[in-house]
Design a protein around this motif. Structure first.
Motif, PDB file in Angstrom:
ATOM      1  N   ILE A   1       0.855  -1.191   0.000  1.00  0.00           N
ATOM      2  CA  ILE A   1       0.000   0.000   0.000  1.00  0.00           C
ATOM      3  C   ILE A   1       0.888   1.237   0.000  1.00  0.00           C
TER       4      ILE A   1
ATOM      5  N   HIS B   1      -1.719  -1.251  -4.022  1.00  0.00           N
ATOM      6  CA  HIS B   1      -2.932  -0.471  -3.797  1.00  0.00           C
ATOM      7  C   HIS B   1      -2.544   0.969  -3.495  1.00  0.00           C
TER       8      HIS B   1
ATOM      9  N   ASP C   1      -9.826   4.476   2.622  1.00  0.00           N
ATOM     10  CA  ASP C   1      -9.258   3.615   1.580  1.00  0.00           C
ATOM     11  C   ASP C   1      -8.558   2.405   2.205  1.00  0.00           C
TER      12      ASP C   1
ATOM     13  N   SER D   1     -10.840  -0.237   3.738  1.00  0.00           N
ATOM     14  CA  SER D   1     -11.447  -1.036   2.670  1.00  0.00           C
ATOM     15  C   SER D   1     -10.480  -2.096   2.154  1.00  0.00           C
ATOM     16  N   ILE D   2      -9.207  -1.713   1.985  1.00  0.00           N
ATOM     17  CA  ILE D   2      -8.192  -2.662   1.500  1.00  0.00           C
ATOM     18  C   ILE D   2      -7.939  -3.761   2.540  1.00  0.00           C
TER      19      ILE D   2
ATOM     20  N   LYS E   1     -10.636  -6.253   2.392  1.00  0.00           N
ATOM     21  CA  LYS E   1     -10.579  -7.043   1.161  1.00  0.00           C
ATOM     22  C   LYS E   1      -9.424  -8.046   1.202  1.00  0.00           C
ATOM     23  N   GLU E   2      -8.239  -7.598   1.619  1.00  0.00           N
ATOM     24  CA  GLU E   2      -7.036  -8.437   1.578  1.00  0.00           C
ATOM     25  C   GLU E   2      -6.920  -9.392   2.772  1.00  0.00           C
TER      26      GLU E   2
END
Length: 353
Positions: A35, A54, A82, A85-86, A89-90
């Motif tokens: 990231i 990301h 942001d 959210s990552i 998801k990850e």
């Protein structure tokens, strides 16, 4: 498979230690994700590593009053959203943060999502981004043993600084091919950091007529700082080097450099006698001054302050450094400070969820 998110950005010094960890992390079974900011330097540096990247919104953290602090505060909040959210998801097992303003929302997001965080601090005193992030960290790695005393001893570990493995495998012949010098004079490498240093660039160029009598000079002058008007035999300029840097180090005898922690630990590992010119307190929090003092006290280098810099003094100091180079090399050989990859990865594994 375990998954780790690496984060760090803003300067090369906040990215290259992350990249140095990649081979070991992959060998230990980690899936690696990065990231960084949408368009920061880190995006370009990570590209060749072929790991998922990301981008998030990022705002600069300033120590002074500026109207941009207001708009950047909104960017940090957007970056936090942001990053959360990552994370969701990850679903990483752990986050490793190398510092830089982009890492603050990432570290906070990890805490929100219950993901352990390991932070690495390169300098003797923690930078602003890491000072904000430390309360959210599970463990803190440090390059300098002196730093541990400033932190909670329950979660701080002196690990050294992770260094890229490829730096140790430079080829001298390839370095000569890159530079194409016409003789075998000793080689001086001048480095002002990934963004360059106007002070060092200006002084070094003014000193070239004298320097080139005794040395060949490689100048890493920072992005946008190449001076096409200077065409002198024995002098070559680059904005920034990545893959070729190991070969450049292989042909280098002496180094003139800023005193960022990652840079000076590389010089120590490669045993390159150096003159360190730390950023002054006018332009920084003084961390490079402390870094340079630590290395000077151990006999690894000489130090010049920006305020004292002149072409004449730089040339004289370089001559003394070259004459006594064996003394500095011997001190570096006897140092117990080593490549921190193994120690950092040990901490990551110990705290991996």
């Amino acid at each position: 498979m375990k998954k780790i998110i690496l984060t760090g950005g803003g300067t090369a010094g906040h990215v290259t230690p992350n990249l140095a960890l990649l081979p070991k992390l992959k060998n230990e079974g980690f899936e690696v994700v990065y990231i960084g900011s949408y368009n920061g330097m880190e995006k370009e540096l990570v590209k060749d590593s072929k790991i998922p990247y990301h981008g998030i919104s990022a705002g600069k953290l300033r120590r002074y009053v500026d109207l941009k602090n207001i708009t950047d505060a909104f960017r940090v909040v957007k970056g936090l959203a942001d990053a959360v959210s990552i994370m969701r998801k990850e679903k990483p097992n752990i986050v490793f943060s190398k510092g830089g303003f982009v890492t603050v929302p990432v570290v906070i997001a990890a805490k929100i999502c219950g993901v352990p965080v390991v932070i690495h601090e390169s300098d003797i005193t923690p930078g602003l981004a890491n000072r904000i992030a430390i309360p959210f960290a599970t463990a803190i790695c440090t390059s300098f043993p002196e730093t541990v005393s400033q932190l909670s001893k329950k979660k701080a570990f002196a690990t050294g600084s992770p260094m890229r493995e490829e730096l140790f495998y430079g080829n001298e012949e390839k370095g000569k091919d890159i530079c194409r010098f016409k003789d075998n004079k000793p080689v001086v490498l001048i480095v002002g950091g990934s963004s360059g240093s106007a002070v060092i660039n200006s002084c070094a160029r003014a000193a070239l007529p004298e320097l080139l009598k005794a040395y060949n000079v490689i100048h890493l002058c920072g992005r946008g700082n190449v001076d096409a008007n200077i065409q002198m035999s024995g002098y070559i300029q680059f904005e920034f080097l990545s893959k070729e840097l190991s070969h450049i180090f292989a042909v280098t005898d002496l180094v003139i450099s800023r005193a960022g922690s990652n840079a000076i630990f590389e010089l120590l590992a490669l045993r390159k006698p150096s003159i360190l010119i730390p950023l002054s307190k006018k332009a920084s929090r003084g961390d490079q001054i402390l870094n340079a003092q630590s290395f000077f006290s151990q006999g690894f280098c000489e130090v010049m302050q920006e305020e004292d810099l002149s072409p004449e003094k730089l040339t004289k100091e370089l001559s003394s450094l070259f004459a006594n180079r064996d003394k500095y090399i011997a001190k570096m050989k006897n140092s117990k400070l080593s490549n921190g990859v193994d120690e950092v990865c040990k901490v990551i594994n110990d705290y991996c969820k």
